[in-house]
Motif scaffolding. Structure first.
Motif, mmCIF file in Angstrom:
data_model
loop_
_atom_site.group_PDB
_atom_site.id
_atom_site.type_symbol
_atom_site.label_atom_id
_atom_site.label_comp_id
_atom_site.label_asym_id
_atom_site.label_seq_id
_atom_site.Cartn_x
_atom_site.Cartn_y
_atom_site.Cartn_z
ATOM 1 N N VAL A 25 0.824 -1.211 0.000
ATOM 2 C CA VAL A 25 0.000 0.000 0.000
ATOM 3 C C VAL A 25 0.862 1.266 0.000
ATOM 4 C CG1 VAL A 25 -2.009 -1.076 1.066
ATOM 5 C CG2 VAL A 25 -0.264 -0.029 2.520
ATOM 6 N N ALA A 60 -8.726 1.549 6.099
ATOM 7 C CA ALA A 60 -8.187 1.804 4.763
ATOM 8 C C ALA A 60 -7.565 0.540 4.185
ATOM 9 C CB ALA A 60 -7.149 2.926 4.826
ATOM 10 N N LEU A 61 -6.855 -0.213 5.038
ATOM 11 C CA LEU A 61 -6.232 -1.446 4.556
ATOM 12 C C LEU A 61 -7.309 -2.465 4.182
ATOM 13 C CD1 LEU A 61 -3.513 -2.834 4.079
ATOM 14 C CD2 LEU A 61 -3.685 -3.789 6.374
ATOM 15 N N SER A 121 -8.897 -1.391 1.033
ATOM 16 C CA SER A 121 -8.030 -1.549 -0.129
ATOM 17 C C SER A 121 -7.979 -3.016 -0.550
ATOM 18 C CB SER A 121 -6.651 -0.980 0.199
ATOM 19 O OG SER A 121 -5.639 -1.899 -0.042
ATOM 20 N N TYR A 151 -5.862 2.384 -0.678
ATOM 21 C CA TYR A 151 -5.527 2.659 0.728
ATOM 22 C C TYR A 151 -5.525 4.172 0.973
ATOM 23 C CZ TYR A 151 -2.774 2.916 5.028
ATOM 24 O OH TYR A 151 -2.348 3.196 6.306
ATOM 25 N N HIS A 152 -4.846 4.901 0.082
ATOM 26 C CA HIS A 152 -4.756 6.341 0.317
ATOM 27 C C HIS A 152 -6.034 7.074 -0.028
ATOM 28 C CE1 HIS A 152 -0.505 5.285 0.692
ATOM 29 N NE2 HIS A 152 -0.551 6.247 1.601
#
Lengths: 762, 89
Positions: free
Chosen positions: A472, A488-489, A492, A509-510
């Motif tokens: 990531v 987020a992980l 993703s 992720y971002h």
């Protein structure tokens, strides 16, 4: 119903007041027609039987069947079926026996219509508005942290809690504020509970707002710390918002959707560019910031954003945030349905029975119920549901769809966040969410710590942690506490299965970090501003000049006080030797739930005062109030009095002070004397805040019970509703118009244009 | 540009007028897109000036000229400066 004194009942207005205009079509569906709609027909029985069956099967799959894994789809089915049943049955009971809306009465949007703050808004649009105002990062963060206890406690609380508590609060606060011309919860508290209760409610909401801003900001800091990619893309939101502000002010005023789309595209570009910048040596150097620096950055930013004119920064950021919210929810739901991840987390984890879990400390009861606040029961919503939304609502009966339905939607977001978190490998989950004090912030330390927890089926290797981080585009995922990075992980990993594969893992992720930061920074901006106004108003009672909101020194001083308030707590959290989130997050939940206690206490008094026929149904409000009061007061008592240092603030305070007095130079996870002093100071602040919050809430609770008992004895009480005015417009109550509503809509549409009510013409 | 503003003005028609020759699926698609555009424009607040203008024309008559579009948006932002709205977590 006929024996009450007229002024205490909601139908107490005399018939003459609501005499409809005979030249207009009816403004409400006739009671006989509503009665007919309530009749059960075979298709209805079959439909609701099927929904109940699907819900029952889904709950069985997640709560009773113990396989190796459980599919995420069952969570979606269990949630949606339960929401539908809650909305169709329980909310209708509340509507019929507690709210008793009357569509013949005009709402504030109609009575006070000014074309700006007060104007009747299409119910579906207002639903989106209301949802965007209540939902933010809260429902995304709490469930992630609560996953420490396994998936089942969190799932049950989110779904059952919203139906019996959270949505009830939102619905009734919205309805009663609508009946009172859109008065705020603080003003309603003063009207219903008297001066003491009202003042306590206002002081509590101001303090609670500060703590909520501080801890949300802490979540952002933890997500951005030592992450050049994240820092770059999130700071780009500032120039993007400035550009949007100038575009709207000077180039094309009023083209909000257009500029939001442009902003959104720029935002995506900023995320992609963040990956490139972070990969360059200079980019990595400039944007690699430690958490304290980022915290100071947010404090300075918070001050500037709150004194700058709204059009330049806050409003465009808000547009972007609203735009993202709707998009993200649709995307999250779509991806989960598309990918259907298998969940291997146990229903109850090893930490469900104890009070020493590494993510947050404290036993399941009451701490699970404060860790998940937003999504199940969120007191902060009372500030939104009284204030903006009531001024826009078109018909009284729509409050069920917007208040109750809007909260169900937020709960669904919380369930999806939970699913994203529990779809992660448990070893990674605990490595990310254990504090730096436990893992030492290193891969080796995290592996040793997580493997020492004795989790069944978890055998973490250093390789897994480094490769996950690399995938990531992060240096490390160890001790990225606060919930946002975990979500987020998880997101993703789900999204890359749906779109783009492993190549896009870093982007997704971002992207998730970006929208969480965007929601939080918008809440920080707006919250600081609202808190500043509350303070200006309070100081203004003593020094009248402060009430003048155009007087710049007053604005600067009050903004500085408010920013200093949350900034101080933020810095304490960032530098906390015990890890920050795991000691501060319970305070956030407790604060939010205490606000819910205050809101429900006000609602309880209002309902009791409405008259004797309401008293049988008072339990609908008393039940969530009692539960929230017991949970928050117990949690506060644990935090104040528990002898276990990991749980009790004062126990920890005393333990560290004694160690200092004994001349020790390191204690527990604090390696130096300065760190020990920091713990002594932090626990003092946390302990003091706990005492203040719980005291204020108990005062409000007592004044509410006194008002309720008095109203019970007298068979009612003073009615603070605005006088009833006959409505001159019509709109359906729910998302879809019923047959009778469609017939009425056609009658209204047949009126000549100049006789149509305002704002239905566009 | 004019077709963009159109969607902010009119709620999508409910009457199912079937245009001769046009395939029903295409018609549905167009109406769906119009509905989404109408919803997004209303949600974001693009129609605020029209709401104001309608209200003004209906209630204040011709002797008080309404604000121009540019003045209106300035006023609206300055209003927000004076009356901030909270955003939740």
């Amino acid at each position: 119903m006929t024996s009450q004194p007229p002024r205490t009942t909601n139908d107490g207005h005399s018939v003459a007041e609501l005499e409809p205009d005979p030249t207009l079509p009816p403004t409400a569906v006739p009671e006989a027609e509503l009665e007919r709609e309530r009749k059960w027909t075979w298709p209805k029985i079959l439909l609701w039987g099927a929904i109940a069956l699907v819900g029952g099967i889904a709950w069985t799959m997640i709560a009773i069947v113990r396989g190796e894994t459980v599919n995420a789809m069952w969570f979606v089915f269990a949630a949606v079926a339960s929401y539908l049943i809650g909305y169709r049955f329980y909310a209708k009971v509340i509507e019929r026996y507690i709210a008793r809306p009357d569509d013949r009465r005009a709402t504030p949007a109609e009575v006070k219509a000014d074309g700006k703050d007060f104007h009747a808004t299409d119910r579906r649009v207002l639903f989106g508005h209301h949802f965007a105002a209540i939902a933010g990062a809260g429902p995304l963060v709490g469930p992630v942290l609560a996953a420490q206890m396994g998936y089942l406690p969190g799932t049950i609380w989110i779904i059952v809690g919203v139906i019996l508590a959270g949505a009830v609060q939102d619905y009734l606060v919205l309805f009663f504020s609508t009946r009172r011309g859109g008065r705020s919860i603080g003003q309603m508290a003063r009207d219903e509970l008297g001066r003491i209760g009202g003042t306590a409610a206002i002081v509590a909401s101001l303090l609670i707002m500060l703590i909520i801003i501080a801890i949300l900001a802490l979540v952002v800091v933890n997500a951005l710390g030592e992450s050049p990619w994240g820092v770059f893309s999130v700071s780009m939101t500032i120039p993007i918002a400035l550009f949007m502000g100038i575009y709207l002010r000077y180039l094309r005023p009023g083209r909000i959707t257009e500029v939001s789309i442009i902003g959104f595209v720029l935002l995506l570009a900023a995320i992609v560019a963040g990956g490139w910048v972070a990969a360059t040596p200079w980019g990595a150097e400039i944007f690699h910031l430690d958490r304290t620096t980022i915290a100071w950055g947010i404090i300075v930013y918070g001050f500037i954003a709150a004194v700058l004119p709204v059009w330049l920064l806050l409003a465009p950021r808000d547009y972007l945030s609203t735009f993202m919210k709707i998009g993200v929810i649709v995307m999250l739901a779509g991806a989960i349905v598309l990918v259907r991840p298998e969940i291997s987390v146990p229903a109850f984890s090893e930490f469900a029975g104890g009070e020493l879990g590494p993510v947050f400390s404290g036993s399941l009861f009451p701490f699970l119920f404060v860790t998940i606040a937003c999504g199940a029961l969120s007191g902060f919503h009372a500030l939104i549901a009284s204030g903006t939304t009531p001024k826009l609502i078109e018909k009284e009966r729509q409050t069920r769809f917007i208040g109750y339905g809007g909260m169900l939607m937020e709960s669904f977001v919380a369930i999806m966040a939970l699913v994203a978190a529990i779809s992660l490998d448990r070893g990674i989950y605990f490595a990310m969410n254990s504090s730096g004090a436990a893992t030492g912030g290193t891969v080796e330390g995290a592996v040793a710590f997580v493997n020492s927890l004795g989790l069944t089926g978890v055998n973490l290797t250093p390789d897994v942690l480094t490769s996950t981080a690399a995938a990531v585009g992060e240096e490390s995922i160890v001790s990225r506490t606060g919930g946002a990075p975990t979500l987020a992980l998880g997101l993703s990993q789900i999204m890359q299965q749906a779109f783009g594969g492993a190549a896009l893992a870093g982007f997704w992720y971002h992207f998730a970090i970006m929208f969480e930061a965007l929601f939080i920074l918008t809440a920080v901006d707006a919250g600081t501003r609202v808190a500043r106004f509350m303070l200006q108003d309070s100081i203004g009672n003593v020094i009248p000049r402060f009430k003048d909101t155009a007087w710049r020194p007053g604005v600067w001083i009050t903004t500085a006080i408010m920013v200093a308030g949350w900034g101080y707590i933020l810095i304490l959290g960032v530098t906390d030797p015990l890890g920050g989130i795991n000691t501060f997050f319970p305070l956030f939940g407790i604060a939010n739930q205490l606000l819910a206690v205050i809101a429900l206490a006000v609602v309880l008094a209002i309902v009791a005062k409405r008259g004797r026929s309401y008293h049988r149904w008072l339990w609908i409000v008393a039940l969530p109030l009692a539960f929230a009061a017991v949970v928050t007061i117990t949690a506060s008592m644990y935090k104040i009095f528990s002898p276990v240092p990991q749980v009790g603030y004062w126990a920890n305070h005393v333990a560290f002070r004694n160690a200092l007095d004994a001349g020790e130079t390191s204690f527990g996870t604090a390696p130096t004397v300065e760190a020990m002093e920091a713990v002594v100071r932090n626990t003092f602040v946390q302990g003091t805040l706990s005492i203040v919050f719980v005291t204020l809430a108990i005062i409000v609770l007592i004044t509410s019970v006194v008002a309720t008992v008095k109203a019970w004895r007298n068979g009612g009480g003073e009615n603070h509703e605005d006088p009833a005015v006959a409505s001159r417009r019509f709109a359906p109550a729910g998302l879809f118009a019923t047959k009778a509503e469609k017939a009425l809509e056609r009658q209204w549409a047949a009126l000549p244009a100049e006789r149509q009510p305002e704002s239905t013409r566009h | 540009m004019s077709d963009v503003t159109d969607t902010t003005e009119r709620r999508p028609a409910r009457t199912s007028e079937v245009r001769a020759g046009a395939p029903v699926a295409l018609d549905l698609l167009i109406r769906g897109c119009r509905g989404i555009a109408w919803y997004v424009h209303n949600l974001m607040g693009d129609n605020a000036y029209r709401v104001y203008l309608d209200h003004h024309l209906a209630n204040h008559g011709a002797e008080h000229p309404p604000l121009t579009e540019r003045e209106f948006w300035r006023e609206r932002m300055d209003d927000q400066d004076r009356n901030p709205g909270a955003r939740c977590c």
